[in-house]
Write a protein that holds these residues in place. Structure first.
Motif, PDB file in Angstrom:
ATOM      1  N   LEU A 176      -7.636   3.877  -1.461  1.00  0.00           N
ATOM      2  CA  LEU A 176      -7.377   2.661  -0.677  1.00  0.00           C
ATOM      3  C   LEU A 176      -7.949   1.438  -1.378  1.00  0.00           C
ATOM      4  O   LEU A 176      -7.293   0.402  -1.529  1.00  0.00           O
ATOM      5  N   ARG A 177      -9.183   1.557  -1.830  1.00  0.00           N
ATOM      6  CA  ARG A 177      -9.841   0.427  -2.493  1.00  0.00           C
ATOM      7  C   ARG A 177      -9.174   0.124  -3.834  1.00  0.00           C
ATOM      8  O   ARG A 177      -9.003  -1.028  -4.211  1.00  0.00           O
ATOM      9  N   ALA A 178      -8.790   1.194  -4.512  1.00  0.00           N
ATOM     10  CA  ALA A 178      -8.116   1.004  -5.806  1.00  0.00           C
ATOM     11  C   ALA A 178      -6.788   0.271  -5.600  1.00  0.00           C
ATOM     12  O   ALA A 178      -6.459  -0.656  -6.355  1.00  0.00           O
ATOM     13  N   THR A 179      -6.087   0.673  -4.568  1.00  0.00           N
ATOM     14  CA  THR A 179      -4.794   0.025  -4.292  1.00  0.00           C
ATOM     15  C   THR A 179      -4.998  -1.442  -3.935  1.00  0.00           C
ATOM     16  O   THR A 179      -4.201  -2.300  -4.305  1.00  0.00           O
ATOM     17  N   SER A 180      -6.080  -1.724  -3.189  1.00  0.00           N
ATOM     18  CA  SER A 180      -6.327  -3.116  -2.817  1.00  0.00           C
ATOM     19  C   SER A 180      -6.644  -3.963  -4.049  1.00  0.00           C
ATOM     20  O   SER A 180      -6.362  -5.155  -4.076  1.00  0.00           O
ATOM     21  N   LEU A 181      -7.215  -3.328  -5.092  1.00  0.00           N
ATOM     22  CA  LEU A 181      -7.542  -4.077  -6.302  1.00  0.00           C
ATOM     23  C   LEU A 181      -6.304  -4.292  -7.174  1.00  0.00           C
ATOM     24  O   LEU A 181      -6.099  -5.380  -7.716  1.00  0.00           O
ATOM     25  N   ASP A 182      -5.488  -3.260  -7.295  1.00  0.00           N
ATOM     26  CA  ASP A 182      -4.302  -3.386  -8.148  1.00  0.00           C
ATOM     27  C   ASP A 182      -3.195  -2.461  -7.619  1.00  0.00           C
ATOM     28  O   ASP A 182      -3.166  -1.266  -7.914  1.00  0.00           O
ATOM     29  N   ARG A 183      -2.333  -3.043  -6.861  1.00  0.00           N
ATOM     30  CA  ARG A 183      -1.286  -2.273  -6.187  1.00  0.00           C
ATOM     31  C   ARG A 183      -0.337  -1.599  -7.196  1.00  0.00           C
ATOM     32  O   ARG A 183       0.012  -0.433  -7.070  1.00  0.00           O
TER      33      ARG A 183
END
Lengths: 292, 474
Positions: A176-183
């Motif tokens: 989730l956090r990774a996606t928020s950083l770079d979708r």
């Protein structure tokens, strides 16, 4: 002396509710980059459903601790179900469009929900008293403090801890956090971004619904409550920083404390102080205390 | 007394006055139009004693024919949100009066078409009012709850020449500053300064005189932050300091109207001040939230509370968990068990009809709106007889300016100078009753309205209040 303990508890109570509201908003913004204006009325929906369950089924149907667990969870689940329908149908088509469309859509949902409450639950405030009064009060010196408020404060901390654990200690949270950083990179790594967005939106909405479900016993479910709550949640977001969970936590504590101090010592300008602090933060650190 | 009887009584009064004037004018100007005079006798009950009243109805050729089509009556009340606790009963009272009037044939044969719109913040309320006037082309207007709205809509009603009966929105500012020389607008429920002074006098009679609070009380309070709350704060505390010069007024709380649901901070601050008395003018959903939370903090155990609007909304909104032995207000207007139903059957029958129609008991807004509906009808019919045809607003207004009648709450009269209605003020003790599953006014204190409102010779209510000598007790 004891009054200051009550002041501190009041600040924590207010902060707890604000955190629950802002946490959901931040999850949604953090992952999806959507400012969900409907969030206030998702909170109100949780409150309305919980009150409606307690008023129609009756508090007797929930023996013991279930009275404090089942109705708010039903409220949160109904909100979650609504979010599950809303995200793919209304929000997904807007992701590639300019942000104004998302704001318009979510604001539209806010207004539609307001009318839906009127249609389904009627114009009068829904008031349930039993769960609040059954817990009684605690004596702090010569002062009383409602035990139910302790429950709401505890809920804020429990959800804060659960979110921290979920976001930082689970694989899903890391995704989730990774996606928020770079979708795009997350999608390239095989993350199903569509599903992730839906799950994020549902989680964020359910936290708001849960907050509404708990608060309604202390307050009332009333038309307009979501809009007022949304405004305060945005103050917290401005202070704490958009998309930051730590910011939501600290921002809620600041707003809770400032409101209590303002009410006690500067009652005439209580709200002005709150907005003044938001303005100062915006001036000095436009991204908020913990914003990126 | 049935609705028909009541109308009969009013018609008798109207026809009597109208008949005299028509007769006088006819004698002055020459031969009267050809008329058929029909007389019938009805029995009505006034003040507990049965009286036979002769009702005279004049029917004949008229100078002006009655317009075709229904009368368009515009109305605005809070239909949603925390204000609906006061707004809906007002709408119910209006609808009930309209239904009764229509069922009985309308006003001079014209049915009333009720056009209802929501009341909200001032800008939205004014927008809806303008639509009613300009698009729907209403003939008359009734309603409004908030003191924030009548000073906004009032000047607009005057400008558009719309005969307007405000049910509430009772701020003194309306007729003192916003529309100091009203012509088209009237107001039915008691003026706000009377509300504050009633609460103060109620405090004296129900708490101070009984030794429940000292003669030098420390007074805190919480009020909605707009015209109503500010004026109650000012007038109540001024009155208390006049009556009890040693009273100490502490800092008071002013949360925004319907902006706060969690009153923990305000309640704690009130407790911190260690007052003897708290004056509360929150209303609707705000009051329900406040009292519920105040119980949790033990506020009611630590001080006496006097309110202006505990019983202001739908009676069932305040549960039996409301603490007893405090002073609860009805905006100085009406509580449904008073006057006693046996002594004043008009009230008992109104309550029964209202309960049958709406499955709830009437509030002061409901009573005010209901009486307002009949005021309008009576005034039009009396004016019609005076002018020999369907009257213009300018012909109805002089009738309204000297109008008085008996409603469910008792005698009510219009003061010509400020177009404000006056009726005896009511406040009482909070309590419970086995007959009702909600909190009730267990002891009702009725104050003659002239004791708690400024006489006509004063330009403002504040001038009158400030003229009280120290130690004065109305």
């Amino acid at each position: 002396m004891f009054i200051y303990i009550i002041f501190a508890l009041n600040a924590l109570l207010f902060a707890s509710v604000l955190f629950l509201l802002t946490a959901g908003l931040n999850i949604i913004y953090g992952v999806m980059r959507i400012i969900n204006l409907a969030h206030g009325n998702l909170y109100a929906l949780g409150a309305y459903v919980t009150a409606w369950v307690l008023l129609t089924v009756g508090y007797q149907a929930f023996p013991g601790p279930l009275l404090y667990i089942v109705p708010p969870i039903i409220g949160a689940m109904v909100v979650g179900l609504g979010a599950l329908i809303m995200e793919p149908t209304l929000l997904r088509p807007m992701y590639k469009r300019i942000e104004e469309f998302q704001l318009l859509i979510t604001f539209g949902v806010l207004l539609i929900l307001e009318d839906l409450f009127l249609l389904l639950f009627g114009p009068y405030p829904l008031s349930v008293r039993e769960p609040y009064t059954f817990l009684g009060v605690s004596q702090i010196g010569d002062l009383s403090y409602p035990n139910y408020n302790f429950l709401v404060i505890a809920l804020g901390f429990i959800i804060a801890f659960a979110l921290w654990f979920f976001l930082y200690k689970t694989k899903f949270g890391i995704i989730l956090r990774a996606t928020s950083l770079d979708r795009e990179m997350a999608a390239a790594m095989g993350v199903n971004v569509k599903s992730l967005f839906t799950v994020s939106f549902v989680i964020g909405a359910m936290i708001a619904g849960l907050a509404g479900g708990f608060i309604v016993t202390k307050d009332t479910a009333v038309l307009g409550m979501g809009i007022e709550a949304l405004v305060l949640a945005f103050v917290v977001m401005v202070i704490g920083g958009l998309g930051s969970m730590k910011g939501a936590f600290v921002g809620a504590l600041i707003v809770g404390a400032v409101r209590q101090i303002g009410t006690a010592y500067f009652p005439e300008i209580e709200l002005a102080i709150l907005w003044l602090i938001a303005a100062i933060v915006l001036t000095i650190k436009p991204q908020g205390l913990f914003g990126r | 007394m049935s609705g028909t009887d009541r109308r009969g009584f009013l018609k008798a009064v109207g026809a009597g006055v109208g008949g005299l004037i028509v007769g006088g004018l006819a004698g002055y100007f020459g031969a009267p139009p050809k008329e058929v005079v029909k007389t019938e006798t009805v029995t009505t009950t006034v003040g507990g004693a049965a009286q036979t009243v002769t009702k005279t109805v004049t029917v004949g050729q008229t100078a002006r024919p009655t317009p075709s089509g229904p009368i368009k009556l515009g109305s605005q009340n809070f239909f949603t949100g925390p204000g609906a606790l006061l707004g809906l009963p007002s709408a119910y009272g209006t609808r009930m009066a309209v239904k009764e009037i229509n069922d009985a044939g309308g006003i001079l044969g014209r049915k009333i078409e009720l056009l209802e719109r929501d009341e909200g913040p001032s800008d939205a309320t004014l927008r809806e009012f303008r639509k009613l006037v300009l698009e729907d082309k209403i003939d008359y207007y009734m309603g409004l709850i908030s003191s924030g709205n009548t000073p906004t809509v009032g000047p607009e009603a005057e400008e558009n020449k719309v005969l307007t009966l405000f049910v509430d929105g009772c701020t003194d500012i309306l007729f003192e500053r916003a529309v100091p020389n009203p012509f088209y607008i009237f107001r039915i429920t008691n003026i706000q300064s009377s509300d504050a002074i009633t609460a103060a006098v109620g405090t004296m009679k129900l708490l101070v005189d009984r030794g429940l609070i000292p003669e030098n009380p420390k007074i805190t309070g919480i009020h909605p932050d707009y015209a109503y709350g500010r004026l109650i704060h000012d007038f109540y505390n001024t009155a208390m300091q006049k009556m009890l010069p040693d009273a100490e007024i502490l800092d008071q709380q002013f949360p925004g109207l319907f902006k706060v649901t969690d009153f923990s901070a305000q309640i704690t601050s009130m407790i911190q001040q260690q007052p003897d008395l708290a004056v509360v003018s929150l209303w609707g959903g705000d009051y329900v939230n406040w009292y519920k939370q105040a119980i949790g903090f033990g506020l009611f155990d630590k001080m006496k509370v006097v309110t202006t609007l505990t019983f202001g909304g739908s009676p069932q909104a305040v549960g039996k968990d409301h603490p007893t032995g405090h002073v609860g207000g009805v905006h100085a207007n009406y509580w449904f068990t008073n006057p006693d139903w046996t002594l004043w059957p008009l009230n008992g029958e109104f309550v029964k009809k209202f309960k049958d129609m709406w499955d709830e008991y009437p509030s002061f807004e409901a009573e005010g709106a209901y009486v307002g509906g009949y005021m309008l009808k009576d005034a039009i019919e009396i004016a019609a007889q005076e002018v020999g045809g369907y009257p213009d607003d300018e012909e109805v207004i002089p009738v309204l300016e000297t109008y008085s009648t008996y409603g469910p709450a008792g005698y009510i009269q219009v003061r010509k100078k400020n177009h404000q209605c006056y009726k005896n003020a009511v406040i009482g003790m909070t309590g419970t009753s086995p007959e009702y599953d909600f909190a009730v006014m267990s002891e009702v204190l009725v104050l003659p309205i002239e004791k708690v409102s400024a006489p006509a010779e004063y330009n403002t209510s504040k001038q009158w209040l400030e003229s009280w000598p120290v130690g004065f007790r109305p």
